[in-house]
Design an enzyme around this catalytic site. Sequence first.
Site, PDB file in Angstrom:
ATOM      1  N   ASP A   1       0.833  -1.201   0.000  1.00 20.65           N
ATOM      2  CA  ASP A   1       0.000   0.000   0.000  1.00 20.65           C
ATOM      3  C   ASP A   1       0.873   1.259   0.000  1.00 20.65           C
ATOM      4  O   ASP A   1       1.957   1.279   0.590  1.00 20.65           O
ATOM      5  CB  ASP A   1      -0.901  -0.034   1.237  1.00 20.65           C
ATOM      6  CG  ASP A   1      -1.979   1.023   1.207  1.00 20.65           C
ATOM      7  OD1 ASP A   1      -2.545   1.254   0.136  1.00 20.65           O
ATOM      8  OD2 ASP A   1      -2.243   1.617   2.266  1.00 20.65           O
TER       9      ASP A   1
ATOM     10  N   GLU B   1       1.011  -0.522  -5.040  1.00 22.02           N
ATOM     11  CA  GLU B   1      -0.172   0.335  -5.103  1.00 22.02           C
ATOM     12  C   GLU B   1       0.323   1.725  -5.505  1.00 22.02           C
ATOM     13  O   GLU B   1       0.772   2.510  -4.674  1.00 22.02           O
ATOM     14  CB  GLU B   1      -0.876   0.347  -3.743  1.00 22.02           C
ATOM     15  CG  GLU B   1      -2.200   1.104  -3.753  1.00 22.02           C
ATOM     16  CD  GLU B   1      -2.017   2.592  -3.469  1.00 22.02           C
ATOM     17  OE1 GLU B   1      -2.143   3.395  -4.432  1.00 22.02           O
ATOM     18  OE2 GLU B   1      -1.729   2.949  -2.318  1.00 22.02           O
TER      19      GLU B   1
ATOM     20  N   ASP C   1     -11.626   1.707  -1.730  1.00 21.04           N
ATOM     21  CA  ASP C   1     -11.787   3.143  -1.493  1.00 21.04           C
ATOM     22  C   ASP C   1     -12.744   3.807  -2.480  1.00 21.04           C
ATOM     23  O   ASP C   1     -13.049   4.994  -2.334  1.00 21.04           O
ATOM     24  CB  ASP C   1     -10.432   3.853  -1.582  1.00 21.04           C
ATOM     25  CG  ASP C   1      -9.576   3.638  -0.346  1.00 21.04           C
ATOM     26  OD1 ASP C   1     -10.142   3.417   0.741  1.00 21.04           O
ATOM     27  OD2 ASP C   1      -8.339   3.680  -0.469  1.00 21.04           O
TER      28      ASP C   1
END
Length: 487
Positions: A281, A328, A381
């Site tokens: 991430d 990511e 998200d």
Amino acid sequence: MNPVLAVRRAGVLLHPTSLPGSATQGTFGADARRFVDWLAAGGFSVWQTLPLGPPDVYGSPYCLRSAYAGDARFITAEDLERFAELPRGLQGVGGRAAMYASFTALASGEQRRAFARFVSRERRWLVPYGLFELASARFGGAPWWQWPPAFRDREAAALRARLAEGRAEFRALLFEQYLFALQWAALKRYANERGVLLFGDLPFYVDRDSVETWWEPELFCLDAHGEPLAVAGVPPDYFNAEGQLWGNPLYDWEALERSGFRWWRARLRAQLTRFDLVRLDHFRALESYWEVPAGATTAREGNWRRGRGDALLAALRTELGPMPLVAEDLGIITDEVRALRDRFELPGMVVLQFAFDGSDDNPHLPQHHKEDAVVYTGTHDNDTTIGWYAALAGPARDVVHRMLGVGPAPSVPEFLIDAAYGSRAALAIVPLQDLLALGSAARMNTPGTVVGNWRWRFAWDDVPPSLAATCAERAARSARHPQSSER
């Protein structure tokens, strides 16, 4: 190319908290195995989850009390009878302390030794975690920097005294993590035996109130009292005009590098025992990260600081060899970030909901996708595809239709799922909400907010009986079915 992405695959994004079941917060039990069976029937060979650790009070899996510990709410009591490592009779015994007391009363010698081997193997993180939770309980759950100085500063005499008075609870905490490890390992075996790989998620930062910041504060930008000198966030972007003020303490990269990145190497090694593939991430922070002064009210007040990505990734590659990682790389991505990703041959991410700003060179458009990438309709998200499409104004919809070459009234969300499957990207991931054609009420998270997220769960009645066959046909058409011989 990453070995997991050496063939075309399709997968589903679903956090275990969203699984049905009798527990209040998901399961690793029968409903998880049923979901694996459904994935296999649907031609899926990847199950992507969010982080599995103990979350904060808002339920965020990206704000964890430990970088290693698992969320005990996933432990499924009715499944415990299945494990040879555990004695009969644990099923239905309520509470962590009671369950451990039952284990000590009923376990065979070999079962006790198996638990002891787990504690010995994992003690580097397990013992600090147990001490952290013991101290937290002693002080009513207050954050560690508010504990009395002897406990805040990990003075040996104070910790020994707390351990002496809470030894049974300490052992119960360790045993709880043993149960988590047993159940997750069993679920991973079950999935892998059916051709389903598990795709995890590694948060870039740790939570301020975590065992890591308490146990090794010298690795973070904290003062002598545990107060942050600066905190993490991101500048204004697609999701939030004010940016996002996360508040996590930043790393002391010089201290990490002096140790040969020992902390990062151990953390990633642990994740790769749980998963076949791991998403890193906020990858862009390895190249440069957003530093917000302590006490700032918005992330707008921050500045970019140079990261240590080359040194860290080189150390990880030396230790781990080929790295089954996905970068990511969303948000404000520069040529330098892309170059770092490419130097270490890491696949990136593309999200179709981000593709339609009208620019022909938008990297999320299908014609710009690379094979060594993961394509999503949307992520945890994003709004669901139905919610996203419903919110588009007429001209914006026209851009979507033109860019994808579809008619003025496409079937939603199928048209975006088809675009993901048709992408050159080796792995196509679709949130289950999109496969079930759900609207905004099923959204998992709204960035920049803390209330009302991470709550969505599905019921098996939500899953049409024909959906698995439909998905399998789509996977076969796009050469993403595990049985396909096409590339």
